[in-house]
Design a protein around this motif. Structure first.
Motif, PDB file in Angstrom:
ATOM      1  N   THR A 110     -94.357  18.919 -14.679  1.00  0.00           N
ATOM      2  CA  THR A 110     -93.583  19.393 -13.540  1.00  0.00           C
ATOM      3  C   THR A 110     -92.266  19.999 -14.022  1.00  0.00           C
ATOM      4  O   THR A 110     -91.838  21.058 -13.545  1.00  0.00           O
ATOM      5  N   ALA A 111     -91.651  19.311 -14.995  1.00  0.00           N
ATOM      6  CA  ALA A 111     -90.382  19.814 -15.522  1.00  0.00           C
ATOM      7  C   ALA A 111     -90.571  21.181 -16.172  1.00  0.00           C
ATOM      8  O   ALA A 111     -89.775  22.097 -15.970  1.00  0.00           O
TER       9      ALA A 111
ATOM     10  N   ASP B  22     -91.091  23.680 -13.553  1.00  0.00           N
ATOM     11  CA  ASP B  22     -89.796  23.980 -12.933  1.00  0.00           C
ATOM     12  C   ASP B  22     -89.014  24.953 -13.800  1.00  0.00           C
ATOM     13  O   ASP B  22     -88.417  25.911 -13.311  1.00  0.00           O
ATOM     14  N   PHE B  23     -89.041  24.667 -15.093  1.00  0.00           N
ATOM     15  CA  PHE B  23     -88.295  25.494 -16.035  1.00  0.00           C
ATOM     16  C   PHE B  23     -88.823  26.932 -16.026  1.00  0.00           C
ATOM     17  O   PHE B  23     -88.060  27.894 -15.959  1.00  0.00           O
TER      18      PHE B  23
ATOM     19  N   ASP C 142     -98.130   9.167 -16.604  1.00  0.00           N
ATOM     20  CA  ASP C 142     -96.915   9.309 -15.796  1.00  0.00           C
ATOM     21  C   ASP C 142     -95.954  10.295 -16.435  1.00  0.00           C
ATOM     22  O   ASP C 142     -95.421  11.186 -15.774  1.00  0.00           O
ATOM     23  N   LEU C 143     -95.741  10.102 -17.745  1.00  0.00           N
ATOM     24  CA  LEU C 143     -94.813  10.979 -18.453  1.00  0.00           C
ATOM     25  C   LEU C 143     -95.341  12.395 -18.511  1.00  0.00           C
ATOM     26  O   LEU C 143     -94.603  13.358 -18.305  1.00  0.00           O
TER      27      LEU C 143
ATOM     28  N   ILE D  80     -87.637  13.205 -20.070  1.00  0.00           N
ATOM     29  CA  ILE D  80     -88.158  12.273 -19.065  1.00  0.00           C
ATOM     30  C   ILE D  80     -88.583  10.961 -19.713  1.00  0.00           C
ATOM     31  O   ILE D  80     -89.252  10.960 -20.735  1.00  0.00           O
TER      32      ILE D  80
ATOM     33  N   TRP E  82     -85.362  11.206 -15.014  1.00  0.00           N
ATOM     34  CA  TRP E  82     -85.180  12.595 -15.432  1.00  0.00           C
ATOM     35  C   TRP E  82     -83.753  12.744 -15.939  1.00  0.00           C
ATOM     36  O   TRP E  82     -82.814  12.801 -15.148  1.00  0.00           O
TER      37      TRP E  82
ATOM     38  N   GLU F 154     -90.548  28.389 -13.676  1.00  0.00           N
ATOM     39  CA  GLU F 154     -90.285  28.986 -12.374  1.00  0.00           C
ATOM     40  C   GLU F 154     -88.833  29.447 -12.293  1.00  0.00           C
ATOM     41  O   GLU F 154     -88.528  30.537 -11.837  1.00  0.00           O
ATOM     42  N   ASP F 155     -87.963  28.583 -12.813  1.00  0.00           N
ATOM     43  CA  ASP F 155     -86.539  28.881 -12.762  1.00  0.00           C
ATOM     44  C   ASP F 155     -86.183  30.048 -13.678  1.00  0.00           C
ATOM     45  O   ASP F 155     -85.355  30.888 -13.339  1.00  0.00           O
TER      46      ASP F 155
ATOM     47  N   SER G  35     -94.823  14.144 -15.239  1.00  0.00           N
ATOM     48  CA  SER G  35     -93.431  14.519 -15.013  1.00  0.00           C
ATOM     49  C   SER G  35     -93.024  15.682 -15.897  1.00  0.00           C
ATOM     50  O   SER G  35     -92.351  16.622 -15.460  1.00  0.00           O
ATOM     51  N   MET G  36     -93.433  15.609 -17.169  1.00  0.00           N
ATOM     52  CA  MET G  36     -93.070  16.673 -18.100  1.00  0.00           C
ATOM     53  C   MET G  36     -93.664  17.997 -17.652  1.00  0.00           C
ATOM     54  O   MET G  36     -93.021  19.046 -17.712  1.00  0.00           O
TER      55      MET G  36
ATOM     56  N   ARG H 161     -85.281  18.284  -7.066  1.00  0.00           N
ATOM     57  CA  ARG H 161     -86.163  18.405  -5.909  1.00  0.00           C
ATOM     58  C   ARG H 161     -87.251  17.345  -6.053  1.00  0.00           C
ATOM     59  O   ARG H 161     -87.856  17.199  -7.106  1.00  0.00           O
ATOM     60  N   GLY H 162     -87.447  16.581  -5.035  1.00  0.00           N
ATOM     61  CA  GLY H 162     -88.487  15.549  -5.117  1.00  0.00           C
ATOM     62  C   GLY H 162     -88.030  14.249  -5.738  1.00  0.00           C
ATOM     63  O   GLY H 162     -88.815  13.314  -5.880  1.00  0.00           O
TER      64      GLY H 162
ATOM     65  N   ALA I 161     -96.733  17.761  -6.078  1.00  0.00           N
ATOM     66  CA  ALA I 161     -96.055  19.007  -6.433  1.00  0.00           C
ATOM     67  C   ALA I 161     -94.538  18.866  -6.372  1.00  0.00           C
ATOM     68  O   ALA I 161     -93.826  19.359  -7.240  1.00  0.00           O
ATOM     69  N   GLU I 162     -94.038  18.210  -5.349  1.00  0.00           N
ATOM     70  CA  GLU I 162     -92.589  18.196  -5.154  1.00  0.00           C
ATOM     71  C   GLU I 162     -91.886  17.219  -6.095  1.00  0.00           C
ATOM     72  O   GLU I 162     -90.894  17.560  -6.729  1.00  0.00           O
ATOM     73  N   THR I 163     -92.427  16.005  -6.215  1.00  0.00           N
ATOM     74  CA  THR I 163     -91.724  14.991  -7.002  1.00  0.00           C
ATOM     75  C   THR I 163     -92.154  14.977  -8.463  1.00  0.00           C
ATOM     76  O   THR I 163     -91.448  14.426  -9.304  1.00  0.00           O
TER      77      THR I 163
ATOM     78  N   MET J 119     -89.225   6.991 -12.957  1.00  0.00           N
ATOM     79  CA  MET J 119     -89.360   8.144 -13.825  1.00  0.00           C
ATOM     80  C   MET J 119     -87.945   8.710 -13.936  1.00  0.00           C
ATOM     81  O   MET J 119     -87.416   9.265 -12.981  1.00  0.00           O
TER      82      MET J 119
ATOM     83  N   ARG K 184     -83.537  22.621  -9.031  1.00  0.00           N
ATOM     84  CA  ARG K 184     -84.981  22.418  -8.951  1.00  0.00           C
ATOM     85  C   ARG K 184     -85.392  21.066  -9.556  1.00  0.00           C
ATOM     86  O   ARG K 184     -86.365  20.452  -9.130  1.00  0.00           O
ATOM     87  N   TYR K 185     -84.626  20.627 -10.568  1.00  0.00           N
ATOM     88  CA  TYR K 185     -84.976  19.368 -11.228  1.00  0.00           C
ATOM     89  C   TYR K 185     -84.815  18.153 -10.322  1.00  0.00           C
ATOM     90  O   TYR K 185     -85.425  17.127 -10.548  1.00  0.00           O
TER      91      TYR K 185
ATOM     92  N   GLY L 175     -89.593  33.165 -12.676  1.00  0.00           N
ATOM     93  CA  GLY L 175     -90.048  33.508 -11.329  1.00  0.00           C
ATOM     94  C   GLY L 175     -88.904  33.478 -10.349  1.00  0.00           C
ATOM     95  O   GLY L 175     -88.852  32.603  -9.511  1.00  0.00           O
TER      96      GLY L 175
END
Lengths: 570, 157
Positions: free
Chosen positions: A175-176, A179-180, A168-169, B33, B50, A182-183, A172-173, B67-68, A148-150, B48, B64-65, A186
């Motif tokens: 999560t990004a 994040d977007f 992997d990508l 990414i 970013w 949420e930002d 990450s995407m 973080r982690g 969740a965090e990374t 990875m 936030r980006y 939320g």
């Protein structure tokens, strides 16, 4: 050392102090126990899980008592929680219900709807059941476990062995994007993605404190998918809470979580899906069959019509029938004009045999006598049947066998000559019925018949000459010899039947050269034949030779170098 | 990858991952990414990368980006002193979220420099960063080295 012995040792050592020590310990028991209570419980639970077992009934009883005694308090505790739960559950139910209803309506009036209705009938289930079964055919293609965090990929599982290349990508995407979201939306509360829909698949995401589970689902997924993902995520958190919390980038620490992810790769009833696929495409089959039938009918019609024409054309090849004219009247009808020997098959019978509809053909027929060998043969054979004789054809001559009356034999001979004057008939194997005594009357009648037969035979003979020639070749000489024999017989029978006869020997010539010379040549030819016959023993008084010169028939004029015979009655 | 707009974050990543450089400037929206495997001292790293939207004084920073994240690459542009001033601000904000190792990158070093190396002192470069690297995404100068520096840091610590 046993407990008893230990107790004895304590008594010896401490004596009266024993009670004091116990008192002191008891006095401080609370402090001592409280210091180690949590740890002790933890250790024991880890050791044999007995703490939970002991506590469960106690907790259950306490809760029960609390609820009984303090109902109001519990209601107030649970109210916000239950409210939220009920709201969520009702919302989920309504969503699902609406979606299903939409599908039902959508599928009721479309081609697909009709198809499904028929299929449902075929399968023997209700339409609603079938729609649900069709709506929820799905496959979870790939599952990702993401820190969740990374946003790093912890593990993934895929139905396709090569499907995890970009895991992997993707992780990450995701999560990004999360994040977007949420930002952007939320601001205060934690907002997480739930479902990302694309034309081809849905990406279902379940959010946990340390890890996120995401699944790519193709098809129309059921509620089973999010529920399974949630369960897997909870199980992973339960099993790997420590590893997830202290994650530092090494995903091998949670490598074993693949089992939980594999459990998420659910496919709704593979059998059912393949069964659906295997079902025959009835619509296509019906339409194609219909077209095929239509096409075949049309083709058959055309074929039939063509066949009729072909068949009618073949009529001309039928012995004894000559097609004079064949005219097309309409689409499928003809006008047919023919000549037919009465001895052969009737036109109606022929058309029935050929399966030609009579109503399509308008026939006009004229009768004639055919000289076709087959027709003659047919006539002869049918005549033979009347006399109960068996005929065999051998090198152009007819070999007869059987038993026959003498008079019938004579009659038959006459009939056969009528069919074909040159026919050679062999009566060697024919026996004359013995009881059939030839009387005077019969004899005269027969002589007459034989006489007529001989007249016919003699008249049929022609002798050919070379151009401008009057010399006899071997063929001509042989013919003359035969003719001599026949003439002798003829004169004998003529006497019997008391008829006076003479033989007219007619010489002819072709139309080359002078007409005067031709007449002379023709005369000489007749004379030569006469003298040969006289040599053979025929009375010259009965022979009359004439030369008629050219024969004015265009078709034979150039070939008519002949001598013909004719019997004249005196 | 952090830094002001148009300092060359995307170009650095692109050169590193794909080996391509393009003069065309396309601004990154949100985050891009990329993935690159790196081996340092027999240890394999999966980077990875970013590549975060360029930050300037008008656009907010997106903490936030990072973080982690495991490391920060703070990119500046040697032709614009403003990018350096922004970097000071960005680092300050990033440090509120994370204390991962950071590398200072001075990009476009194939072009003539506008600001003095002495200005780095503003950032306490020696203390704040595990390294300061002069790169050029155009020529490829020290691009590999930049990522290797990070790898080395993790191998040694």
């Amino acid at each position: 050392m046993a407990d008893k012995e230990l107790e004895q040792l304590k008594n010896i050592l401490l004596k009266d102090d024993n009670a004091r020590v116990v008192d002191v310990v008891r006095e401080n028991a609370r402090t001592l126990v409280s210091e180690v209570l949590s740890e002790a419980l933890n250790d024991r639970e880890k050791e044999d899980e007995s703490v939970a077992k002991v506590l469960t009934p106690i907790v259950e009883n306490s809760v029960e008592r609390s609820i009984t005694n303090h109902r109001d308090k519990f209601v107030s505790y649970l109210y916000p929680l239950v409210g939220s739960l009920v709201r969520k559950s009702v919302a989920a139910f309504l969503n699902e219900f609406l979606e299903k209803t939409n599908k039902l309506i959508e599928n009721s009036f479309t081609y697909k709807g009709l198809k499904w209705r028929i299929k449902a009938k075929q399968a023997g289930v209700t339409f609603a059941q079938y729609v649900v079964s069709q709506t929820y055919v799905f496959r979870v293609e790939q599952v990702f476990l993401i820190h969740a965090e990374t946003g790093l990929l912890l593990n993934s599982a895929s139905l396709d062995p090569d499907g995890s290349n970009d895991a992997d990508l993707i992780s990450s995407m995701l999560t990004a994007i999360n994040d977007f979201i949420e930002d952007s939306f939320g601001k205060e509360k934690r907002t997480a993605l739930d479902v990302i829909k694309t034309a081809n698949f849905n990406l279902v995401i379940k959010d946990g404190p340390f890890a996120v589970i995401a699944a790519a689902v193709t098809g129309n997924m059921s509620e089973q998918v999010p529920a399974t993902l949630q369960n897997a995520l909870e199980e992973i958190h339960h099993l790997y809470s420590e590893e997830l919390e202290n994650f530092e980038g090494d995903s091998s620490t949670v490598a074993n979580s693949e089992q939980q992810l594999r459990d998420c790769l659910i496919t709704q009833s593979r059998d059912q899906t393949s069964k659906v696929k295997k079902k025959k495409p009835w619509y296509a089959i019906i339409i194609v069959s219909f077209l095929l039938v239509l096409f075949s009918v049309k083709l058959f019609d055309t074929f039939k019509f063509d066949r009729t024409l072909d068949k009618l054309k073949s009529l001309d090849k039928t012995p004894g029938i000559v097609v004079r004219k064949l005219t097309k009247l309409g689409d499928e009808s003809y006008k047919l004009s023919i000549l037919r020997d009465p001895a052969v098959i009737s036109i109606n019978e022929w058309m029935q045999n050929m399966k030609i509809p009579l109503e399509q053909i308008e026939v006009s027929e004229q009768l004639f006598v055919s000289a076709d060998a087959e027709v003659i043969q047919h006539k002869i054979e049918s005549t033979l049947k009347n006399y109960a004789l068996i005929g065999q054809w051998k090198e152009g001559s007819l070999l007869l066998s059987g038993e026959i009356n003498y008079s019938d034999k004579m009659k038959l001979g006459q009939q056969l000559v009528q069919f074909s004057p040159n026919l050679e008939v062999n009566f060697d194997n024919v026996t004359i019925k013995s009881q059939d005594v030839i009387n005077e009357e019969n004899s005269n009648l027969l002589s007459e018949l034989v006489f007529k037969e001989k007249v016919g035979q003699i008249s049929a003979i022609q002798i050919d000459f070379e151009v401008a020639g009057s010399v006899l070749n071997n063929i001509a000489l042989a013919k003359i010899q035969e003719q001599t024999v026949r003439l002798k017989e003829l004169f004998l029978y003529a006497e019997k039947v008391q008829i006076k006869i003479g033989v007219l020997i007619v010489g002819t010539s072709d139309n080359t050269g002078l007409q005067k010379n031709n007449t002379l040549i023709s005369k000489r030819r007749a004379q030569i034949i006469k003298s040969e016959l006289v040599k053979g023993g025929i009375d010259a008084d009965h022979l009359y030779d004439v030369g008629i010169g050219e024969i004015p028939l265009p078709s034979i004029a150039s070939e008519a170098r002949k001598v013909l015979f004719s019997i004249i009655y005196l | 990858m952090l830094g002001s707009s148009a300092v060359g974050k995307t170009s650095l990543v692109r050169h590193y991952v794909d080996g391509i450089f393009s003069d065309k400037y396309l601004t990154t929206l949100g985050v891009k990414i990329d993935k690159k495997e790196l081996t340092v001292a027999d240890k394999n790293f999966l980077l990875m990368l970013w590549d975060i939207e360029g930050t300037d004084k008008y656009s907010g920073f997106q903490p936030r980006y990072i973080r982690g994240s495991s490391a920060i690459i703070l990119v500046t542009d040697c032709t614009r002193v403003q990018t350096f001033i922004d970097a000071v601000d960005i680092l300050k904000q990033a440090r509120l979220v994370t204390d991962v190792p950071a590398v200072l990158v001075i990009n476009k070093s194939d072009l003539s420099s506008e600001w003095n190396i002495e200005d780095q002192k503003l950032l306490n470069a020696d203390e704040e960063f595990i390294g300061t690297i002069y790169t050029s995404a155009k020529t490829g100068q020290a691009v590999e080295n930049l990522f290797k520096t990070i790898g080395n840091h993790f191998v040694n610590n």
